[in-house]
Design an enzyme around this catalytic site. Structure first.
Site, short mmCIF file in Angstrom:
data_model
loop_
_atom_site.label_atom_id
_atom_site.label_comp_id
_atom_site.label_asym_id
_atom_site.label_seq_id
_atom_site.Cartn_x
_atom_site.Cartn_y
_atom_site.Cartn_z
N MET A 103 13.75 -36.66 6.09
CA MET A 103 13.46 -37.31 5.56
C MET A 103 12.29 -38.07 5.64
SD MET A 103 16.40 -37.47 2.48
CE MET A 103 16.19 -39.61 2.17
N LEU A 139 8.30 -41.65 9.16
CA LEU A 139 9.00 -41.30 10.29
C LEU A 139 8.96 -42.93 11.44
CD1 LEU A 139 8.52 -37.74 11.96
CD2 LEU A 139 9.92 -38.58 11.03
N HIS A 140 9.78 -44.03 12.06
CA HIS A 140 9.58 -44.52 12.71
C HIS A 140 10.46 -44.35 13.89
CE1 HIS A 140 13.86 -45.10 12.02
NE2 HIS A 140 13.83 -45.22 10.09
N HIS A 154 13.64 -42.50 14.77
CA HIS A 154 13.40 -40.66 14.25
C HIS A 154 12.66 -40.47 15.28
CE1 HIS A 154 12.34 -42.08 9.92
NE2 HIS A 154 13.56 -41.21 9.70
N GLU A 211 22.98 -42.26 14.52
CA GLU A 211 24.39 -43.07 14.69
C GLU A 211 24.01 -44.04 13.18
OE1 GLU A 211 25.88 -44.86 17.79
OE2 GLU A 211 26.26 -42.47 18.85
N ASP A 217 22.92 -43.62 10.81
CA ASP A 217 24.08 -42.98 9.16
C ASP A 217 25.09 -42.28 9.72
OD1 ASP A 217 21.49 -43.05 7.16
OD2 ASP A 217 21.11 -42.46 9.02
N GLN A 277 27.11 -39.91 8.01
CA GLN A 277 26.97 -38.69 8.03
C GLN A 277 26.90 -37.51 8.62
OE1 GLN A 277 22.53 -37.97 5.90
NE2 GLN A 277 21.84 -38.16 8.31
N LEU A 295 16.05 -49.70 12.46
CA LEU A 295 14.73 -49.73 11.94
C LEU A 295 15.61 -48.66 10.27
CD1 LEU A 295 12.47 -49.10 14.72
CD2 LEU A 295 13.04 -50.48 13.63
P1 AMP Z 1 15.80 -39.89 7.44
O1 AMP Z 1 15.17 -40.06 7.05
O2 AMP Z 1 16.60 -41.99 7.00
O3 AMP Z 1 17.12 -39.28 6.85
O4 AMP Z 1 17.19 -40.01 9.18
C1 AMP Z 1 16.87 -38.54 9.67
C2 AMP Z 1 17.97 -39.58 10.98
O5 AMP Z 1 17.41 -39.93 11.80
C3 AMP Z 1 18.75 -39.25 10.56
O6 AMP Z 1 19.77 -38.74 11.35
C4 AMP Z 1 19.74 -40.66 11.13
O7 AMP Z 1 21.01 -41.15 11.19
C5 AMP Z 1 17.71 -41.01 11.93
N1 AMP Z 1 17.74 -41.90 11.75
C6 AMP Z 1 17.41 -43.23 11.27
N2 AMP Z 1 17.21 -44.03 11.38
C7 AMP Z 1 17.79 -44.44 12.77
C8 AMP Z 1 17.88 -45.39 13.60
N3 AMP Z 1 17.29 -46.49 13.19
N4 AMP Z 1 18.41 -45.26 15.25
C9 AMP Z 1 18.37 -44.12 15.40
N5 AMP Z 1 17.63 -43.04 14.44
C10 AMP Z 1 18.17 -42.91 13.36
#
Ligand code: AMP
Length: 282
Positions: free
Chosen positions: A30, A33-34, A37, A148, A150, A153, A184
């Protein structure tokens, strides 16, 4: 870096890669990005010839009282970070392009969607599953990378791909954390300095829960109570749930055994945070 905002171009671009003999990795996000991601993109780049990051803030997965309008957006930063981590494509469709009309066909992964986050956020995983199914249908044969972080999910998406025979291989990737253990998350930027410090209690609770299982505790109620007590001792953090469940079923077992997952959700100020940890009992 090629940025695509149209569905037909996305479909054609990934197909062209496969026709040229290259394997495709897809990292759905979404945006904002950090490094978490980026770790998914790096893993995808290690496994696949071509990596595409999708960026779509999915309105279907937000509840009416949730933070869709305020969700962080950083298209420039996303392109840079995706490129640095090894992606050559970014698919960033508008809401109109991805959802030209509210979908009448919806996807639900039963049981896995109905516990934990599903209780606190009714309809959330139906929104996730519906948009991820659309993305899979567009992407075609590829590996897809989910974190992992999420965990629920990840299980929902795995089951979605298997049950509906999408030609995708779902790869789960470990959670990236800050030095104090905080996972993160794009939502961490909403935390004040004090809240950010207090947020470390989530991972401390998970570690305390895991430690008591390692020390021999087999009653899930005791583990849950311990994790809840750790979180409730932090005045800035309000517990939503703390659970220990079977790692594949997400059901609370009578007695702790086999592969388990500890999961917590809590509100820190106005920000809702989730975290989880895996543990195996021989
Ligand atoms: P989001 O943009 O929050 O929907 O996350 C996109 C993808 O990045 C999802 O598969 C999340 O599980 C993964 N993600 C988010 N934060 C982390 C993290 N700290 N470590 C690993 N994967 C992450």
């Amino acid at each position: 870096m090629r940025v695509i905002d149209r569905v037909d171009e996305f479909v054609a671009a990934l197909e062209a890669e496969r026709v040229a003999g290259r394997t495709v990795g897809l990292v759905p996000t979404m945006g904002a990005l950090h490094e978490g991601h980026a770790s998914l993109v790096e893993r995808a780049a290690a496994d696949c010839d071509t990596v595409c990051v999708s960026v779509f803030v999915n309105p279907l997965q937000f509840g009416p009282a949730e933070d869709l309008a305020n969700y962080p957006r950083d298209p420039e930063g996303d392109r840079r970070r995706a490129g640095r981590a090894g992606a050559s494509l970014v698919f960033a469709p508008s809401e109109r392009e991805m959802l030209p009309s509210p979908p009448l066909a919806r996807v639900r992964v039963q049981e896995l969607s109905e516990v934990l986050e599903g209780v606190s956020r009714p309809g959330h995983f139906d929104g996730v599953a519906t948009v991820v199914a659309k993305l899979f249908a567009m992407a075609g044969r590829c590996r897809v990378y989910f974190g992992e972080k999420d965990y629920q999910q990840l299980l929902v998406v795995r089951r979605l791909a298997a049950d509906l025979s999408f030609p995708v291989e779902v790869v789960g990737c470990p959670t990236v954390r800050d030095l104090d253990g905080v996972a993160l998350s794009s939502r961490n930027r909403y935390l004040s300095a004090e809240e950010r410090e207090a947020a470390a209690v989530l991972f401390r609770a998970l570690r305390a829960g895991a430690a008591t299982v390692v020390a021999g505790e087999r009653d899930p109620g005791e583990v849950t109570a311990l994790m809840a007590a750790v979180i409730e001792a932090e005045p800035l953090v309000h517990l939503d749930y703390a659970e220990v469940v079977g790692a594949e079923t997400l059901a609370v077992p009578e007695k702790l055994d086999g592969q388990l997952r500890l999961l917590v959700a809590a509100r820190v100020g106005h920000t809702r945070l989730i975290d989880n940890l895996g543990i195996g009992v021989a």
